[in-house]
Design an enzyme around this catalytic site. Structure first.
Site, PDB file in Angstrom:
ATOM      1  N   GLY A   1       5.708   4.044  22.301  1.00 53.68           N
ATOM      2  CA  GLY A   1       7.091   4.160  22.748  1.00 53.68           C
ATOM      3  C   GLY A   1       8.094   3.862  21.665  1.00 53.68           C
ATOM      4  O   GLY A   1       9.168   3.341  21.922  1.00 53.68           O
ATOM      5  N   CYS A   2       7.771   4.215  20.456  1.00 58.45           N
ATOM      6  CA  CYS A   2       8.573   3.880  19.278  1.00 58.45           C
ATOM      7  C   CYS A   2       9.268   5.134  18.752  1.00 58.45           C
ATOM      8  O   CYS A   2       8.777   6.252  18.919  1.00 58.45           O
ATOM      9  CB  CYS A   2       7.622   3.310  18.214  1.00 58.45           C
ATOM     10  SG  CYS A   2       8.365   2.923  16.629  1.00 58.45           S
ATOM     11  N   GLY A   3      10.382   4.948  18.081  1.00 55.72           N
ATOM     12  CA  GLY A   3      11.053   6.066  17.437  1.00 55.72           C
ATOM     13  C   GLY A   3      10.190   6.724  16.361  1.00 55.72           C
ATOM     14  O   GLY A   3      10.411   7.885  16.007  1.00 55.72           O
ATOM     15  N   PHE A   4       9.204   5.993  15.854  1.00 55.80           N
ATOM     16  CA  PHE A   4       8.302   6.534  14.825  1.00 55.80           C
ATOM     17  C   PHE A   4       7.044   7.168  15.424  1.00 55.80           C
ATOM     18  O   PHE A   4       6.207   7.694  14.699  1.00 55.80           O
ATOM     19  CB  PHE A   4       7.894   5.441  13.834  1.00 55.80           C
ATOM     20  CG  PHE A   4       9.046   4.841  13.073  1.00 55.80           C
ATOM     21  CD1 PHE A   4       9.989   5.627  12.438  1.00 55.80           C
ATOM     22  CD2 PHE A   4       9.194   3.456  12.994  1.00 55.80           C
ATOM     23  CE1 PHE A   4      11.050   5.069  11.743  1.00 55.80           C
ATOM     24  CE2 PHE A   4      10.251   2.883  12.303  1.00 55.80           C
ATOM     25  CZ  PHE A   4      11.177   3.697  11.672  1.00 55.80           C
ATOM     26  N   THR A   5       6.889   7.122  16.742  1.00 53.92           N
ATOM     27  CA  THR A   5       5.682   7.650  17.397  1.00 53.92           C
ATOM     28  C   THR A   5       5.378   9.101  17.009  1.00 53.92           C
ATOM     29  O   THR A   5       4.206   9.452  16.854  1.00 53.92           O
ATOM     30  CB  THR A   5       5.779   7.486  18.931  1.00 53.92           C
ATOM     31  OG1 THR A   5       5.925   6.089  19.221  1.00 53.92           O
ATOM     32  CG2 THR A   5       4.543   8.014  19.634  1.00 53.92           C
TER      33      THR A   5
END
Length: 182
Positions: A35-39
């Site tokens: 659930g990360c912006g970097f996913t």
């Protein structure tokens, strides 16, 4: 611990795996979150894996919920998400801590034995400074700042590159090729 190959890790089913299994392979080790912006970096990781796995590249994915609670699911839920959304085929391990009292021995080793983190450009450095302020577990100089910190390990077990979360996995491609050809 003076050798990465003395460390054991656990796969997502809880089976212990000695890292010596990967001796003479190039390893890309990354702490991840769903659930990360970097996913979306899973796409770049899978692309590298497809291109270079047959030549000796192994990607070891360690989900971590220490940064913004962005990997809240079970190991199976995380795996199902990654295989469905990003079609990942590389090894996904059991969820771990990468900083603090419960940090994995692998991450202690990686942090203690890696070169300075690669981060390109002033804009990226400023963005990572802002992200570091959000990190509640990054307390020491070598601690992991956020999800998707990437470590590249050569065939002899030396940590040769540490890459900032803001950098896409593809920035390591040239280095991976060089290590595979050694």
């Amino acid at each position: 611990m003076n050798n990465i190959y003395n460390i054991e890790i656990e796969n997502r089913d809880g089976k212990k795996i000695p890292l010596k299994k990967y001796k003479s392979k190039v390893m890309l080790i990354v702490n991840t979150a769903t659930g990360c912006g970097f996913t979306p970096q899973y796409e770049g990781l899978e692309s590298l894996y497809k291109k270079y796995h047959d030549k000796g590249l192994e990607i070891l994915d360690f989900p971590c919920n220490q940064f913004g609670h962005q990997a809240p699911g079970t190991d199976d839920e995380i795996h199902d998400f990654c295989t469905a959304k990003y079609k990942t085929t590389f090894d996904q391990m059991k969820k771990i801590d990468v900083n603090g009292e419960e940090e994995s021995s692998l991450y202690k080793y990686l942090k203690d034995n890696s070169p300075t983190e690669y981060i390109n450009g002033t804009k990226n450095k400023l963005a990572m400074k802002a992200i570091k302020k959000l990190s509640k577990t990054c307390k020491n100089k070598n601690d992991i700042v956020w999800n998707f910190t990437k470590f590249l390990v050569d065939k002899d077990g030396n940590v040769v590159m540490r890459v900032s979360p803001i950098e896409k996995p593809e920035v390591m491609e040239e280095k991976i090729i060089g290590l595979l050809n050694k």
